[in-house]
Design a protein around this motif. Sequence first.
Motif, PDB file in Angstrom:
ATOM      1  N   GLY A  60      43.449 110.358   7.805  1.00  0.00           N
ATOM      2  CA  GLY A  60      44.804 110.251   7.289  1.00  0.00           C
ATOM      3  C   GLY A  60      44.822 109.282   6.120  1.00  0.00           C
ATOM      4  N   ARG A  61      45.983 109.057   5.565  1.00  0.00           N
ATOM      5  CA  ARG A  61      46.113 108.097   4.474  1.00  0.00           C
ATOM      6  C   ARG A  61      45.949 106.683   5.037  1.00  0.00           C
ATOM      7  NH1 ARG A  61      51.121 107.906   2.310  1.00  0.00           N
ATOM      8  NH2 ARG A  61      50.338 107.033   0.378  1.00  0.00           N
ATOM      9  N   ARG A  62      45.626 105.764   4.125  1.00  0.00           N
ATOM     10  CA  ARG A  62      45.499 104.346   4.471  1.00  0.00           C
ATOM     11  C   ARG A  62      44.487 104.103   5.584  1.00  0.00           C
ATOM     12  NH1 ARG A  62      49.352 101.322   2.427  1.00  0.00           N
ATOM     13  NH2 ARG A  62      50.592 102.460   0.951  1.00  0.00           N
ATOM     14  N   GLY A  63      43.420 104.910   5.598  1.00  0.00           N
ATOM     15  CA  GLY A  63      42.342 104.715   6.558  1.00  0.00           C
ATOM     16  C   GLY A  63      42.716 105.069   7.987  1.00  0.00           C
ATOM     17  N   ARG A  64      43.861 105.692   8.161  1.00  0.00           N
ATOM     18  CA  ARG A  64      44.252 106.051   9.536  1.00  0.00           C
ATOM     19  C   ARG A  64      43.517 107.313   9.955  1.00  0.00           C
ATOM     20  NH1 ARG A  64      50.195 105.221   7.645  1.00  0.00           N
ATOM     21  NH2 ARG A  64      50.397 102.992   7.967  1.00  0.00           N
TER      22      ARG A  64
END
Length: 269
Positions: A60-64
Amino acid sequence: MLNAEAIRKALSPGVDPGRIDVVEEIDSTNAEALRRLADAPATPGAECLLVARSQTAGRGRRGRQWLSPQNAGIYLSLTQVFEAELNQLQALSLVTALSVAQAIDELGGEPVQLKWPNDVLAGNKKLAGILLETSGNHQQPAIVFGIGINLKLPAEVIEDLGRPVTDLSTELKSEIDAGSLIASICNRLFPNLKTHAQQGFIAFQDDWNSRDRYLHRDVILANGNDRNIGRALGVDAQGALLLQTAQGIRTVSGGEIFPSLYEADKFTS
Ligand code: BTN
């Protein structure tokens, strides 16, 4: 039906994503698309659409992480090679979210909305997310358009996420044909990318703003530990978020917005 032939058959004339692969399981379709680009230079022949029925390490975005159980969602990466240097990655991610929203609306139901920069929402709940990643040299950059759409999330996944999420089967109260929806996304995205190349993001600004969930609402902009309060004024002609603050209008190109400080703290920690 979710197979390469069914997707290709449902594409509009002139829409060609290149090679289409549908696989049972993969770590991440984005990671695989980037590996393929590393193995072969970013040439027009490298263009492809990779779809997985499940991912073991969805990004996911932001390392999620992006939880990707089997057949619970659409997990796809579309690789496209661009002729010119790209400095509008953010705008392209907004155009991608808009294209996904347009394709979902074709299924009927209430029009879906957008949350800057590129979440697709039904009500306050997240329905789809976009992760663009790049590879290749500056003259011929390749972009991997990663798209995840919730189709039918198991209850335990919704619980694990602890965030407001929903899926298409809940919103539309019917089963969705993943192959047709993937083709519809391509049928929207390809012409939109062409328009973007010719006219820039300004061609999409009004449409994007008309779907903005938080337009004219007070929001919290979270960036790392930073918190800024402001009223969202929609996006500008480049796709940056305009935020009316006590100090004036800020043009924001990074961060995440939330409807409350509580949610900003809860979901960014
Ligand atoms: C987000 O955090 O909102 C972006 C989520 C993007 C998920 C998709 S699923 C297909 C593709 N492969 C990945 O590993 N991530 C993207």
